[in-house]
Scaffold this motif. Structure first.
Motif, PDB file in Angstrom:
ATOM      1  N   ALA A   1      -0.022  -1.377  15.225  1.00 38.49           N
ATOM      2  CA  ALA A   1      -0.753  -2.623  15.418  1.00 38.49           C
ATOM      3  C   ALA A   1      -1.843  -2.423  16.458  1.00 38.49           C
ATOM      4  O   ALA A   1      -1.574  -2.003  17.572  1.00 38.49           O
TER       5      ALA A   1
ATOM      6  N   ASN B   1     -18.470 -13.968  12.233  1.00 40.46           N
ATOM      7  CA  ASN B   1     -17.973 -12.598  12.345  1.00 40.46           C
ATOM      8  C   ASN B   1     -17.361 -12.332  13.718  1.00 40.46           C
ATOM      9  O   ASN B   1     -16.356 -11.634  13.818  1.00 40.46           O
TER      10      ASN B   1
ATOM     11  N   LYS C   1      -8.598 -10.524  12.548  1.00 40.92           N
ATOM     12  CA  LYS C   1      -8.472 -10.587  11.090  1.00 40.92           C
ATOM     13  C   LYS C   1      -9.379  -9.596  10.374  1.00 40.92           C
ATOM     14  O   LYS C   1      -9.517  -9.674   9.165  1.00 40.92           O
ATOM     15  N   VAL C   2      -9.951  -8.661  11.106  1.00 41.85           N
ATOM     16  CA  VAL C   2     -10.799  -7.650  10.484  1.00 41.85           C
ATOM     17  C   VAL C   2     -10.012  -6.357  10.329  1.00 41.85           C
ATOM     18  O   VAL C   2      -9.083  -6.089  11.084  1.00 41.85           O
ATOM     19  N   LYS C   3     -10.365  -5.564   9.346  1.00 43.11           N
ATOM     20  CA  LYS C   3      -9.685  -4.287   9.098  1.00 43.11           C
ATOM     21  C   LYS C   3     -10.376  -3.136   9.818  1.00 43.11           C
ATOM     22  O   LYS C   3      -9.828  -2.057   9.930  1.00 43.11           O
ATOM     23  N   GLY C   4     -11.591  -3.368  10.283  1.00 40.16           N
ATOM     24  CA  GLY C   4     -12.325  -2.304  10.953  1.00 40.16           C
ATOM     25  C   GLY C   4     -13.531  -2.858  11.677  1.00 40.16           C
ATOM     26  O   GLY C   4     -13.919  -4.007  11.485  1.00 40.16           O
TER      27      GLY C   4
ATOM     28  N   TYR D   1      -3.491  -0.704  21.518  1.00 44.75           N
ATOM     29  CA  TYR D   1      -2.484  -0.268  20.553  1.00 44.75           C
ATOM     30  C   TYR D   1      -1.119  -0.742  21.020  1.00 44.75           C
ATOM     31  O   TYR D   1      -0.709  -0.474  22.141  1.00 44.75           O
TER      32      TYR D   1
END
Length: 77
Positions: free
Chosen positions: A2, A31, A39-42, A65
């Motif tokens: 995570a 954004n 909620k973003v993947k990258g 992390y």
């Protein structure tokens, strides 16, 4: 695994609003909101660099992390 986005914490520390950050880095407010919520993947390194420059911080101040916690019933026996 995570990765936690602490952008809201850094904005509060710098007494800056999302709208101001969005204007400063050239992203839409929507954004920036998605980044804040995780909620973003990258994220592009270029965007991270701009955020760090505006907020005068390091990438580790924004991204953290946290290993997943064991599921219920797992762990110590």
């Amino acid at each position: 695994m995570a990765i936690v986005v602490n952008l809201d914490v850094m904005l509060a520390k710098r007494k800056m609003r999302s709208k101001e950050l969005a204007a400063a880095i050239g992203l839409s407010e929507q954004n920036v909101s998605l980044l804040k919520s995780g909620k973003v993947k990258g994220m592009r390194f270029e965007t991270l660099e701009k955020i760090c420059a505006v907020l005068d911080c390091q990438p580790g101040d924004i991204l953290e992390y946290r290993p997943d916690l064991p599921a219920a019933g797992e762990g110590a026996a």
